[in-house]
Design an enzyme around this catalytic site. Structure first.
Site, PDB file in Angstrom:
ATOM      1  N   ASP A  82      -1.977   6.400   6.336  1.00 24.81           N
ATOM      2  CA  ASP A  82      -3.025   5.490   5.871  1.00 24.81           C
ATOM      3  C   ASP A  82      -3.387   4.578   7.048  1.00 24.81           C
ATOM      4  OD1 ASP A  82      -4.560   3.512   4.722  1.00 24.81           O
ATOM      5  OD2 ASP A  82      -3.163   3.069   3.079  1.00 24.81           O
ATOM      6  N   TRP A  98       0.825  -1.214   0.000  1.00 28.03           N
ATOM      7  CA  TRP A  98       0.000   0.000   0.000  1.00 28.03           C
ATOM      8  C   TRP A  98       0.851   1.251   0.000  1.00 28.03           C
ATOM      9  CZ3 TRP A  98      -4.162  -1.009  -2.139  1.00 28.03           C
ATOM     10  CH2 TRP A  98      -4.871  -2.179  -1.874  1.00 28.03           C
ATOM     11  N   LYS A 102     -12.660  -2.000   6.160  1.00 27.97           N
ATOM     12  CA  LYS A 102     -11.965  -2.893   7.085  1.00 27.97           C
ATOM     13  C   LYS A 102     -12.509  -2.768   8.505  1.00 27.97           C
ATOM     14  CE  LYS A 102      -8.799  -3.243   3.630  1.00 27.97           C
ATOM     15  NZ  LYS A 102      -7.965  -2.445   2.766  1.00 27.97           N
TER      16      LYS A 102
HETATM   17  C1  LIG Z   1      -7.341  -2.013   1.719  1.00 25.09           C
HETATM   18  C2  LIG Z   1      -6.298  -0.986   1.849  1.00 25.09           C
HETATM   19  C3  LIG Z   1      -6.140   0.041   0.908  1.00 25.09           C
HETATM   20  C4  LIG Z   1      -6.957   0.120  -0.361  1.00 25.09           C
HETATM   21  O1  LIG Z   1      -8.265   0.450  -0.116  1.00 25.09           O
HETATM   22  P1  LIG Z   1      -9.294   0.710  -1.306  1.00 25.09           P
HETATM   23  O2  LIG Z   1     -10.444   1.332  -0.587  1.00 25.09           O
HETATM   24  O3  LIG Z   1      -9.597  -0.598  -1.925  1.00 25.09           O
HETATM   25  O4  LIG Z   1      -8.653   1.657  -2.273  1.00 25.09           O
HETATM   26  C5  LIG Z   1      -5.178   0.994   1.145  1.00 25.09           C
HETATM   27  N1  LIG Z   1      -4.401   0.945   2.238  1.00 25.09           N
HETATM   28  C6  LIG Z   1      -4.515  -0.028   3.156  1.00 25.09           C
HETATM   29  C7  LIG Z   1      -3.626  -0.035   4.355  1.00 25.09           C
HETATM   30  C8  LIG Z   1      -5.469  -1.028   2.987  1.00 25.09           C
HETATM   31  O5  LIG Z   1      -5.571  -2.009   3.899  1.00 25.09           O
END
Ligand SMILES: *Cc1c(COP(=O)(O)O)cnc(C)c1O
Length: 362
Positions: free
Chosen positions: A171, A101, A195
């Site tokens: 993030d 990511w 998540k």
């Molecule tokens: C799942 C995830 C993403 C991507 O998320 P999307 O909503 O599918 O773009 C980005 N960063 C992390 C840490 C993730 O777990």
């Protein structure tokens, strides 16, 4: 009930009482007498839903008044582009590379400016969080970027890196709401909701107000200023996802009793699983102990065929989505807020059984 224990990395399991409440309100939401899905986002009833969602998030995360909360779309991945478009001045940013990511965030940034990867754990398959010191931070960079919990590799920051006064951008897609968070340490936090917050389709951005600037050159939909000035209602927001997120936050506040309590439960679940892994002859966890995630727990048997057999047999027992990410293989149990202690115990019991039945002589 015949629901499975869902260890998916995302979209992932939600608190069952939240789903039940949504089911009860599906056809008629309170006095509106219609489904939330059918409501105008400009209606009084919906206004109350989105305001309540924001108020609960602010209380739970203790978000200071000089931060805005934005409910956006495009997933966490759109933020890889929106952040530089809105925050860049020198067109340079520092990154700590801790997995897929951050790699994606880096490669999107490179389309717009100069990404400096100041530290990386790629040489060790991202099995740890690299340490940094102030000398590594570039004076002319616009911000320092990290991914706080690495969903695929099962690592996390247990303390934030030094920033040398730079804006910290993080993030938190796979760890937001899993424990208390000192928002004042960050310039910008973002998370895809699927998540730990609710369904896919919603991305939450928490941004310090002084970072929100008018950028006349930007398309409106990519401008934090326009989204903030319009209370995330410049266009139709993901109304139903925000509603479910609100129910998740209500459950965290009123049933769990806040993020300190949530953290204790999450630590308990992680401890059960890591304790088993550390004492197992068959399974092991490849992550440096101090950097272990309490949300995503990776493990391997060391034998690809045995890994496959494990995932298949677990699925038959109602323990689903345990296959590791395609880029790393092995197994991964995502044990987000919505996963119960019982679910983790059921997994460990199955792992014990599997180990006994597939006893490798050594
Ligand atoms: C799942 C995830 C993403 C991507 O998320 P999307 O909503 O599918 O773009 C980005 N960063 C992390 C840490 C993730 O777990």
């Amino acid at each position: 009930m015949s629901r499975v224990y869902n260890f998916s990395a995302g979209p992932s399991c939600l608190f069952e009482p939240v789903l039940q409440k949504a089911a009860n309100q599906m056809l008629e939401y309170e006095d509106a007498k219609m489904s939330v899905m059918e409501m105008s986002h400009r209606s009084k009833a919906y206004e109350a839903i989105i305001n309540d969602c924001e108020a609960r998030l602010r209380r739970l995360m203790n978000i200071p008044n000089n931060y805005k909360v934005l409910f956006l779309q495009g997933g966490a991945s759109l933020q890889f582009t929106m952040i530089p478009l809105n925050l860049m001045k020198n067109k340079k940013a520092d990154f700590i590379n801790t997995g897929q990511w951050t790699k994606k965030a880096i490669s999107e940034f490179k389309k717009l400016g100069e990404a400096n990867v100041i530290a990386s754990s790629e040489e060790a398959t991202f099995s740890y969080i690299p340490e940094i010191n102030e000398d590594m931070i570039n004076d002319d960079s616009d911000y320092l970027y990290i991914c706080e919990n690495n969903t695929i590799y099962g690592t996390r920051y247990t303390k934030l890196p030094c920033t040398k006064g730079k804006t910290l951008v993080a993030d938190l897609s796979s760890c937001i709401l899993s424990e208390p968070c000192d928002v004042s340490k960050y310039g910008l936090i973002f998370a895809g909701a699927q998540k730990n917050m609710g369904p896919a389709g919603l991305t939450v951005v928490i941004i310090r107000e002084d970072l929100i600037e008018e950028r006349k050159d930007l398309p409106s939909m990519l401008s934090y200023k326009i989204m903030a000035d319009n209370g995330s209602m410049y266009n139709t927001p993901p109304t139903y996802s925000i509603y479910i997120c609100g129910l998740v936050l209500e459950y965290l506040e009123e049933t769990i009793g806040g993020l300190e309590n949530m953290k204790k439960i999450n630590e308990e679940k992680a401890e059960i699983l890591y304790n088993f892994l550390d004492n197992s002859k068959m399974f092991s966890n490849p992550v440096k102990k101090e950097d272990r995630s309490i949300m995503n727990v990776t493990f391997v048997t060391g034998n690809d065929d045995l890994d496959k057999k494990f995932v298949n047999e677990a699925t038959k027992q109602g323990l689903v989505n345990l296959k590791g990410h395609r880029s790393v293989g092995g197994m991964r149990a995502s044990i987000y807020n919505g996963m119960s202690v019982e679910g983790v115990k059921a997994l460990v019991n199955f792992m014990k059984e599997f180990e006994e039945n597939n006893n490798v002589q050594n």
